[in-house]
Design an enzyme around this catalytic site. Structure first.
Site, PDB file in Angstrom:
ATOM      1  N   ARG A 294       0.823  -1.213   0.000  1.00 18.29           N
ATOM      2  CA  ARG A 294       0.000   0.000   0.000  1.00 18.29           C
ATOM      3  C   ARG A 294       0.854   1.259   0.000  1.00 18.29           C
ATOM      4  NH1 ARG A 294      -4.799  -2.412   3.882  1.00 18.29           N
ATOM      5  NH2 ARG A 294      -6.043  -3.189   2.147  1.00 18.29           N
ATOM      6  N   TYR A 427      -5.915  -0.724  -7.032  1.00 16.19           N
ATOM      7  CA  TYR A 427      -5.383  -1.940  -6.426  1.00 16.19           C
ATOM      8  C   TYR A 427      -4.761  -1.703  -5.054  1.00 16.19           C
ATOM      9  CZ  TYR A 427      -0.863  -0.998  -8.983  1.00 16.19           C
ATOM     10  OH  TYR A 427       0.289  -0.468  -9.502  1.00 16.19           O
ATOM     11  N   GLU A 428      -4.560  -2.827  -4.360  1.00 19.26           N
ATOM     12  CA  GLU A 428      -4.135  -2.826  -2.939  1.00 19.26           C
ATOM     13  C   GLU A 428      -5.155  -2.118  -2.050  1.00 19.26           C
ATOM     14  OE1 GLU A 428      -1.976  -4.872  -2.341  1.00 19.26           O
ATOM     15  OE2 GLU A 428      -1.273  -5.054  -4.400  1.00 19.26           O
ATOM     16  N   GLY A 429      -6.420  -2.265  -2.369  1.00 17.28           N
ATOM     17  CA  GLY A 429      -7.486  -1.604  -1.631  1.00 17.28           C
ATOM     18  C   GLY A 429      -7.796  -0.270  -2.269  1.00 17.28           C
ATOM     19  N   GLN A 434      -9.395   2.737   1.595  1.00 14.48           N
ATOM     20  CA  GLN A 434      -8.368   3.372   2.430  1.00 14.48           C
ATOM     21  C   GLN A 434      -9.000   4.428   3.333  1.00 14.48           C
ATOM     22  OE1 GLN A 434      -5.322   2.043   2.321  1.00 14.48           O
ATOM     23  NE2 GLN A 434      -6.046   0.738   0.648  1.00 14.48           N
TER      24      GLN A 434
END
Length: 568
Positions: A294, A427-429, A434
């Protein structure tokens, strides 16, 4: 012209904005001396400028392709990857006992940002490997560590992260992949995963997949998920790639951008794998890798923004369109073009400083095990990810606008930055996730970590009043408004918090970015004009953002799906 790595800006932020000397003063990172920092930044910048950046356009024009089940990389990527791996850049912060440099994550973050600006598609490969290294260091048993870590750190092998399935995106607990015990300590892993970055590669001799799957006795949801190491080739007795495992690349995704990065659909058909961490605790292990990624993705956005901005500024100097009324003949002399460039430069500096502050907090938490540093790192991670990636998209979009019609033409290369950056907010949340993490889990301490950080901003502003009274006063007032908003948010119901999460996160970043610029101006008066742009042009938006953040959710749910455009 390829972008130049901003090593000098990194060094300035480390020295004068985030206080990297505090990291170097710990026993854990005592080797991170000023000379070491200079050497790392200088050599990484040289590699990025001379070797990696020239590959960016070829990767976009000649994407990775799947031929007879084998992924073929874009032209020149073998040369670029070799420079990254042979230079030891994959293992900058990895443990020395496995071949890493053991340096602070902050320095690895600087290197990764520069690589992202040079060629995002190629940088994704070492970034995923670095995340896997960290996950194995924290959760794998000694046998797996000894076999995999040296080869991952050297770049001989590479790592991937296999979470997403067609029906299980952000809802990871809905996955269907399963793992059956083989009776010899290994497991047969079966399932299909999608969106797997660099899921296969002809640049390395083995690809090591970390795969989430459910054991037969695994509970439903995320509580019953386990994590497995599933290599493309099964290591032989000597630890070298042996027979092929029962897995394959089904297809490559056709994407808006990052064409040089193969995004794979992976099929596992009873593939042999080994448990990483405890049974049913796979999410804890995978979150180690995801949190690493992240921050890395946030800095990818900053790197792309830097490259896009350099390209736009160069174009603005060279492009002549009408009299500007200034000494500059190029369109950079026009006030609105100057505004776009100035605001973009201020935003890039702010996003870079926030990302490096997050990396510093991670290092301090590692070196001291202090809960306050752990909380600071946790708080800044969603902020750095969301703001860094939003910055990448916004600045790349501004770069296209500055190019005018030429920016919409692929041959100029300006559009590639916008297409490449767009995925980073997903991506990655996603950035919405977030923001909800920020107002949910990260404020679950009654806002203690947030209030400590806001208090530091206010203290910095008070200290700057003598030298920069007007700018310091505006920063202090914005921080106080953010404090009051945080108190109000804590009193709201969860759904109301979530409805305002994104504007709240953005308001937080503007305050932190203004604080970074104020510190920069205090250390170097030549940076005062850029600080003024940040504080007088960008920071004022925080007030409207906070108003939105505190609106609640009722008006959103007063609209039916049909009102929002869904079929009746």
């Amino acid at each position: 012209m390829s972008p130049r790595a901003p090593a000098a800006d990194h060094r300035f932020i480390l020295d004068h904005v985030v206080g990297f000397a505090e990291v170097a003063a710990t026993d854990r990172f005592a080797e991170a001396t000023p000379d070491t920092v200079t050497a790392i930044l200088t050599e990484a910048a040289r590699m990025c400028d001379d070797v990696v950046a020239p590959l960016n356009r070829d990767g976009d024009k000649h994407p990775a392709r799947l031929e007879n089940g084998i992924v073929r990389s874009s032209p020149g990527y073998d040369r670029g990857y070799r420079a990254i791996s042979e230079g030891g850049w994959i293992g900058v912060s990895a443990a020395p006992e496995w071949g890493g440099m053991g340096l602070p994550h902050t320095l690895a973050t600087c290197v990764n940002e520069m690589l992202s600006g040079a060629c995002l598609s190629l940088q994704l490969k070492p970034l995923l490997t670095q995340g896997q290294i960290e996950a194995l260091e924290h959760h794998a048993d000694d046998t797996i560590k000894a076999l995999y870590l040296p080869k991952l750190i050297s770049g001989e092998w590479s790592g991937t992260m296999n979470l997403t399935e067609p029906q299980a995106g952000s809802d990871v607990g809905a996955l269907k992949s399963k793992a059956e015990p083989n009776g010899d300590g290994s497991y047969a892993v079966t399932g299909q995963k999608i969106f797997i970055t660099w899921g296969d590669s002809d640049l390395v001799s083995n690809v090591c997949h970390l795969v989430l799957a459910r054991l037969p006795d695994g509970a439903p949801g995320t509580r019953g998920i386990s994590l497995f190491m599933v290599p493309k080739f099964l290591p032989d007795a000597a630890g070298n790639p042996g027979v092929a495992n029962s897995l394959r690349v089904v297809s490559l995704e056709h994407k808006l951008g990052i064409h040089g990065s193969p995004t794979c659909v992976m099929q596992f058909d009873g593939a042999t794998g080994w448990l990483v961490g405890a049974p049913h605790k796979g999410m804890a292990a995978m979150f180690t890798m995801m949190n690493n990624a992240r921050l890395g993705v946030g800095m990818q956005g900053v790197g792309v923004a830097e490259a896009a901005l350099q390209k736009a500024a160069t174009f603005a100097v060279d492009r002549v369109q009408g009299p500007t009324g200034t000494a500059e003949a190029g369109i950079i002399g026009h006030a609105d073009v100057r505004r776009m460039l100035a605001e973009a430069r201020a935003q890039v500096f702010a996003a870079r400083a926030i990302g490096l502050a997050c990396a510093k907090a991670i290092d301090m938490a590692t070196a001291t095990a202090d809960p306050k540093w752990q909380a600071r790192a946790a708080l800044l991670t969603p902020i750095a990810k969301a703001f860094g990636t939003d910055t990448g998209i916004e600045v790349a979009d501004t770069g296209v606008q500055i190019h005018g019609g030429m920016g919409f033409i692929e041959e100029t290369g300006a559009a590639q930055y916008l297409r490449d950056a767009r995925i980073t907010a997903i991506y990655e949340g996603t950035n919405g996730i977030q923001a909800m993490d920020l107002v949910g889990r990260k404020l679950a301490d009654n806002g203690d970590a947030a209030f400590r950080l806001i208090g530091e901003v206010e203290a910095n502003a008070k200290a700057a009043r003598a030298a920069l009274p007007d700018l310091a006063g505006e920063v202090w007032q914005a921080a106080e408004t953010l404090r009051e908003a945080t108190e109000a948010l804590l009193a709201m119901a969860p759904q109301d918090r979530f409805a305002g999460a994104v504007p709240y996160l953005r308001a937080f970043t503007l305050v932190l970015g203004a604080d970074a610029h104020l510190k920069a101006a205090g250390a170097d008066p030549a940076r005062t004009p850029l600080a003024a742009v940040m504080i007088r042009r960008l920071l004022p938006a925080h007030a409207a953002l906070i108003d939105r953040a505190l609106t609640g959710a009722a008006d959103l749910y007063a609209l039916s799906p049909a009102d929002l455009g869904a079929p009746a």
